[in-house]
Design a protein around this motif. Structure first.
Motif, PDB file in Angstrom:
ATOM      1  N   LEU A 397       7.189   3.620  -3.396  1.00 28.99           N
ATOM      2  CA  LEU A 397       6.367   4.137  -2.333  1.00 28.99           C
ATOM      3  C   LEU A 397       6.792   5.608  -1.800  1.00 28.99           C
ATOM      4  CD1 LEU A 397       5.527   0.888  -0.391  1.00 28.99           C
ATOM      5  CD2 LEU A 397       3.947   2.029  -1.796  1.00 28.99           C
ATOM      6  N   VAL A 398       8.065   5.742  -1.769  1.00 28.01           N
ATOM      7  CA  VAL A 398       8.393   6.971  -1.167  1.00 28.01           C
ATOM      8  C   VAL A 398       8.065   8.124  -2.055  1.00 28.01           C
ATOM      9  CG1 VAL A 398      10.578   8.434  -0.582  1.00 28.01           C
ATOM     10  CG2 VAL A 398      10.300   5.959   0.108  1.00 28.01           C
ATOM     11  N   VAL A 399       8.346   7.856  -3.653  1.00 28.03           N
ATOM     12  CA  VAL A 399       8.156   8.820  -4.491  1.00 28.03           C
ATOM     13  C   VAL A 399       6.541   8.908  -4.522  1.00 28.03           C
ATOM     14  CG1 VAL A 399       8.155   9.141  -7.078  1.00 28.03           C
ATOM     15  CG2 VAL A 399      10.364   8.264  -5.835  1.00 28.03           C
ATOM     16  N   ALA A 400       5.726   8.086  -4.604  1.00 27.33           N
ATOM     17  CA  ALA A 400       4.290   8.336  -4.690  1.00 27.33           C
ATOM     18  C   ALA A 400       4.020   9.170  -3.277  1.00 27.33           C
ATOM     19  CB  ALA A 400       3.504   6.924  -4.547  1.00 27.33           C
ATOM     20  N   CYS A 422      -6.906  19.946  -3.576  1.00 29.34           N
ATOM     21  CA  CYS A 422      -7.523  18.825  -3.861  1.00 29.34           C
ATOM     22  C   CYS A 422      -6.420  17.574  -3.517  1.00 29.34           C
ATOM     23  CB  CYS A 422      -7.564  18.813  -5.621  1.00 29.34           C
ATOM     24  SG  CYS A 422      -5.880  18.981  -6.495  1.00 29.34           S
ATOM     25  N   THR A 423      -6.989  16.592  -3.654  1.00 24.32           N
ATOM     26  CA  THR A 423      -6.035  15.300  -3.077  1.00 24.32           C
ATOM     27  C   THR A 423      -5.970  14.412  -4.169  1.00 24.32           C
ATOM     28  OG1 THR A 423      -7.985  14.355  -2.202  1.00 24.32           O
ATOM     29  CG2 THR A 423      -6.437  15.662  -0.814  1.00 24.32           C
ATOM     30  N   ILE A 424      -5.111  13.568  -4.064  1.00 24.24           N
ATOM     31  CA  ILE A 424      -4.823  12.289  -5.159  1.00 24.24           C
ATOM     32  C   ILE A 424      -4.810  11.088  -4.487  1.00 24.24           C
ATOM     33  CG2 ILE A 424      -2.429  12.450  -5.408  1.00 24.24           C
ATOM     34  CD1 ILE A 424      -2.929  12.112  -8.277  1.00 24.24           C
ATOM     35  N   SER A 425      -5.231   9.935  -4.824  1.00 21.99           N
ATOM     36  CA  SER A 425      -4.974   8.547  -4.427  1.00 21.99           C
ATOM     37  C   SER A 425      -4.221   7.934  -5.388  1.00 21.99           C
ATOM     38  CB  SER A 425      -6.255   7.665  -4.284  1.00 21.99           C
ATOM     39  OG  SER A 425      -7.234   8.317  -3.286  1.00 21.99           O
ATOM     40  N   ILE A 426      -3.184   7.160  -4.873  1.00 21.76           N
ATOM     41  CA  ILE A 426      -1.866   6.510  -5.537  1.00 21.76           C
ATOM     42  C   ILE A 426      -1.839   5.247  -5.543  1.00 21.76           C
ATOM     43  CG2 ILE A 426       0.302   6.407  -6.391  1.00 21.76           C
ATOM     44  CD1 ILE A 426       0.474   9.532  -5.674  1.00 21.76           C
ATOM     45  N   LEU A 454     -10.168   2.763   0.913  1.00 23.71           N
ATOM     46  CA  LEU A 454      -9.906   3.174   2.367  1.00 23.71           C
ATOM     47  C   LEU A 454      -9.898   4.513   2.863  1.00 23.71           C
ATOM     48  CD1 LEU A 454      -6.459   0.763   2.384  1.00 23.71           C
ATOM     49  CD2 LEU A 454      -8.648   0.534   3.441  1.00 23.71           C
ATOM     50  N   GLY A 455     -10.433   5.529   1.814  1.00 19.30           N
ATOM     51  CA  GLY A 455     -10.593   6.814   2.425  1.00 19.30           C
ATOM     52  C   GLY A 455     -10.042   7.815   1.358  1.00 19.30           C
ATOM     53  N   ARG A 456      -9.418   7.381   0.392  1.00 19.51           N
ATOM     54  CA  ARG A 456      -8.723   8.345  -0.441  1.00 19.51           C
ATOM     55  C   ARG A 456      -7.634   9.188   0.145  1.00 19.51           C
ATOM     56  NH1 ARG A 456     -14.206   8.716  -1.656  1.00 19.51           N
ATOM     57  NH2 ARG A 456     -14.699   8.114  -3.857  1.00 19.51           N
ATOM     58  N   ASN A 457      -6.805   9.795  -0.603  1.00 17.86           N
ATOM     59  CA  ASN A 457      -5.649  10.608  -0.424  1.00 17.86           C
ATOM     60  C   ASN A 457      -4.641   9.991   0.459  1.00 17.86           C
ATOM     61  OD1 ASN A 457      -4.005  13.120   0.011  1.00 17.86           O
ATOM     62  ND2 ASN A 457      -5.007  13.735   1.979  1.00 17.86           N
ATOM     63  N   ARG A 458      -4.164   8.814  -0.333  1.00 16.62           N
ATOM     64  CA  ARG A 458      -3.382   7.936   0.316  1.00 16.62           C
ATOM     65  C   ARG A 458      -2.569   7.145  -0.840  1.00 16.62           C
ATOM     66  NH1 ARG A 458      -5.455   5.315   4.676  1.00 16.62           N
ATOM     67  NH2 ARG A 458      -7.301   7.117   4.678  1.00 16.62           N
ATOM     68  N   VAL A 459      -1.380   6.211  -0.331  1.00 17.70           N
ATOM     69  CA  VAL A 459      -0.756   5.630  -1.312  1.00 17.70           C
ATOM     70  C   VAL A 459      -0.815   4.023  -0.841  1.00 17.70           C
ATOM     71  CG1 VAL A 459       1.490   4.995  -2.418  1.00 17.70           C
ATOM     72  CG2 VAL A 459       0.798   7.334  -1.808  1.00 17.70           C
ATOM     73  N   VAL A 460      -1.236   3.299  -1.808  1.00 22.05           N
ATOM     74  CA  VAL A 460      -1.427   1.819  -1.344  1.00 22.05           C
ATOM     75  C   VAL A 460      -0.614   0.935  -2.223  1.00 22.05           C
ATOM     76  CG1 VAL A 460      -3.062  -0.002  -1.270  1.00 22.05           C
ATOM     77  CG2 VAL A 460      -3.791   2.404  -0.587  1.00 22.05           C
ATOM     78  N   CYS A 461       0.129  -0.062  -1.844  1.00 28.74           N
ATOM     79  CA  CYS A 461       0.792  -0.958  -2.913  1.00 28.74           C
ATOM     80  C   CYS A 461       0.038  -1.931  -2.861  1.00 28.74           C
ATOM     81  CB  CYS A 461       2.144  -1.527  -1.882  1.00 28.74           C
ATOM     82  SG  CYS A 461       2.969  -2.660  -2.969  1.00 28.74           S
ATOM     83  N   ASP A 462       0.095  -2.673  -4.039  1.00 33.81           N
ATOM     84  CA  ASP A 462      -0.734  -3.826  -4.431  1.00 33.81           C
ATOM     85  C   ASP A 462      -1.171  -4.993  -3.323  1.00 33.81           C
ATOM     86  OD1 ASP A 462       1.850  -4.585  -4.871  1.00 33.81           O
ATOM     87  OD2 ASP A 462       1.226  -6.090  -6.357  1.00 33.81           O
ATOM     88  N   GLN A 463       0.045  -4.948  -2.572  1.00 31.48           N
ATOM     89  CA  GLN A 463      -0.366  -5.769  -1.195  1.00 31.48           C
ATOM     90  C   GLN A 463      -0.851  -4.884  -0.060  1.00 31.48           C
ATOM     91  OE1 GLN A 463       3.294  -7.814  -0.518  1.00 31.48           O
ATOM     92  NE2 GLN A 463       3.608  -8.612  -2.656  1.00 31.48           N
ATOM     93  N   PRO A 464      -2.056  -5.196   0.257  1.00 29.01           N
ATOM     94  CA  PRO A 464      -2.695  -4.555   1.552  1.00 29.01           C
ATOM     95  C   PRO A 464      -1.821  -4.265   2.686  1.00 29.01           C
ATOM     96  CG  PRO A 464      -4.280  -5.995   0.432  1.00 29.01           C
ATOM     97  CD  PRO A 464      -2.962  -6.486   0.169  1.00 29.01           C
ATOM     98  N   SER A 465      -0.866  -5.292   2.967  1.00 30.02           N
ATOM     99  CA  SER A 465      -0.242  -5.006   4.181  1.00 30.02           C
ATOM    100  C   SER A 465       0.835  -4.332   4.079  1.00 30.02           C
ATOM    101  CB  SER A 465       0.413  -6.229   4.600  1.00 30.02           C
ATOM    102  OG  SER A 465       1.310  -6.829   3.365  1.00 30.02           O
ATOM    103  N   ARG A 466       0.986  -3.493   2.679  1.00 29.62           N
ATOM    104  CA  ARG A 466       2.309  -2.750   2.866  1.00 29.62           C
ATOM    105  C   ARG A 466       1.874  -1.140   2.409  1.00 29.62           C
ATOM    106  NH1 ARG A 466       7.093  -5.659  -0.291  1.00 29.62           N
ATOM    107  NH2 ARG A 466       7.853  -3.784   0.647  1.00 29.62           N
ATOM    108  N   ALA A 467       0.375  -1.022   2.699  1.00 31.52           N
ATOM    109  CA  ALA A 467      -0.217   0.257   2.464  1.00 31.52           C
ATOM    110  C   ALA A 467       0.500   1.511   3.067  1.00 31.52           C
ATOM    111  CB  ALA A 467      -1.491   0.518   2.519  1.00 31.52           C
ATOM    112  N   ALA A 468       0.658   2.611   2.569  1.00 27.80           N
ATOM    113  CA  ALA A 468       1.350   3.755   3.164  1.00 27.80           C
ATOM    114  C   ALA A 468       0.382   4.540   3.658  1.00 27.80           C
ATOM    115  CB  ALA A 468       2.338   4.725   2.268  1.00 27.80           C
TER     116      ALA A 468
END
Length: 468
Positions: A397-400, A422-426, A454-468
């Motif tokens: 998550l830190v790298v992403a 531009c932005t990226i979603s990960i 969730l609005g793009r330009n963000r990092v999300v883990c496969d568990q929603p509770s741990r999205a960055a």
């Protein structure tokens, strides 16, 4: 498989090769030269055999035309002389004129036979004093036989006329005794002379046989020497051909079989500059060229030409290999899945050239912010992915997030001084024990879809509770 990569070393020059051979030597010339030597030896062997054959024929001819006829003539002459002497002695027992005439005819026949033998010996080369003594002895023996014949005829005639012994008869008997004594002396001298001649002829025959045997032994020795030399040269030719040709061809065959089986042979071509050296050099260049072009094709097959990252095929293969290693060593592994936000709008607004430029800049940042052991690829369009071995979810998550921030700060010049951003979603997914690469990528894609939602330009883990 190129030579520069190492692998088994195949010395195509053989053990006898020397580096830096001067000039171009020919295997064909090597074979022809030695074959010519063998041919000349075979011709020499045949010539020696023919010479031995003709030498023996010459010895036999010399023996049959020179020594043996002399020996046979001497033996016949000796027999005829003994017969003539015996016939002369038998005249004493003759009681009638007819018996004396018969004996005289037989003596003349033997005399002619002896004359013929003496002429034959003269024709055979016996022209020294012995022949003259033989002729003289023969003449004396015949003359004595004739005188004895005449004396005996007179004795028979005188005995019938006078009917008893008289002084004249006594004189005839004395003369007969002298003739008999002279006959014994002449016959003895002739026998001695013929015996010496016979012994000399036998000695010459034996010497001729010895010379023939000596020549035969010499010819046999020469044949043996030539045969041994031919055998040695044939063995040398065999080993030379094996060393210079067969073994080197086998080395090249083994190298090609190794290469065919996937090895990386190194073919050495530092020996004699002949046809096989040229072949080895050509094969070495061919192997290197094919391996290089194969590597290029493989690279092209697994590399995205626009961004130089792995394409979907290359990424899938290496990601699957990383999963196998994680299973083998029981290590963690995390996958990132990224997608440029609103990339279609960039293409529509600024054109595909700008879109390609954005993809290259984003790919450069994406790959540059990962480790050497990480695997990154462009899976299609504006979608990127990465495999992070030995990396847990929190570190991933830190790298992403670092990647997302760097891309968000990226400015791309599009011409006329204008710049776009531009932005990226990960999406991030850590591999569960026993999970395959396809399932893991699917969870990362699900996290990416959630980041888009969730609005793009963000990092999300496969568990929603741990999205960055």
């Amino acid at each position: 498989m190129a030579q520069s990569k190492g692998g088994a070393v195949y010395d195509a020059m053989g053990a006898g090769g020397q580096a830096g051979g001067r000039g171009r030597r020919s295997v064909f010339r090597y074979v022809v030269l030695r074959a010519t030597v063998i041919f000349l030896l075979v011709v020499l062997l045949g010539g020696v055999s023919v010479l031995a054959f003709y030498s023996q024929m010459r010895d036999e001819q010399e023996f049959s035309t020179s020594q043996l006829p002399i020996l046979n003539a001497a033996a016949r002459l000796s027999r005829n002389a003994a017969t003539l002497s015996s016939l002369s002695s038998r005249q004493l027992a003759a009681g009638t004129q007819s018996e004396l005439a018969t004996l005289a005819d037989r003596i003349e026949d033997r005399s002619r036979m002896m004359s013929a033998d003496l002429d034959r010996m003269r024709d055979l080369g016996l022209a020294d004093g012995r022949l003259e003594r033989l002729r003289a002895g023969h003449a004396a023996l015949v003359d004595n036989a004739r005188q004895l014949d005449a004396l005996l005829r007179q004795t028979l005639t005188l005995g019938r006329q006078q009917g008893g012994a008289t002084a004249e008869l006594t004189t005839l008997l004395q003369r007969r005794a002298l003739l008999l004594q002279r006959q014994d002396v002449v016959a003895s001298e002739l026998a001695t002379l013929l015996s010496g001649l016979t012994h000399e002829a036998e000695r010459l025959v034996e010497a001729s046989r010895e010379r023939a045997a000596e020549r035969a032994r010499g010819m046999v020795a020469m044949l043996v020497v030539v045969t041994v030399a031919s055998a040695v040269l044939l063995i040398g030719l065999y080993h030379g051909l094996r060393r210079r040709l067969l073994d080197r061809l086998q080395v090249l065959t083994d190298a090609l079989e190794d290469w065919k089986a996937g090895g990386q042979p190194r073919i050495l071509a530092n020996g004699p500059a002949d046809e096989l050296a040229a072949l080895a050099g050509a094969l070495s260049e061919l192997v290197e060229t094919v391996d290089r072009r194969t590597d290029e094709l493989i690279t092209q097959a697994i590399t995205d030409p626009l961004t130089s990252l792995y394409n979907r095929r290359g990424f899938q293969e290496r990601a699957a290999a990383a999963v196998i290693l994680a299973d083998r060593y029981d290590t963690v592994l995390t996958v990132l899945a990224g997608d440029i936000d609103h990339f279609k709008r960039i293409n529509d607004t600024h054109g595909h050239g700008v879109g390609d430029l954005v993809l290259r800049r984003v790919a450069h940042l994406w790959h540059g912010m990962l480790r050497e052991v990480d695997i990154s690829g462009r899976l299609g369009g504006e979608e990127f992915s990465a495999v992070l071995p030995h990396t847990a979810e929190q570190a991933a998550l830190v790298v992403a997030e670092r990647i997302r921030c760097a891309i968000a700060a990226l400015e791309v010049e599009v011409g006329d001084g204008r710049r776009i951003r531009c932005t990226i979603s990960i999406g991030v997914a850590q591999r569960a024990p026993g999970e395959g690469i396809d399932a893991l990528l699917a969870r990362a894609d699900a996290a990416l879809y959630q980041a888009k939602t969730l609005g793009r330009n963000r990092v999300v883990c496969d568990q929603p509770s741990r999205a960055a």
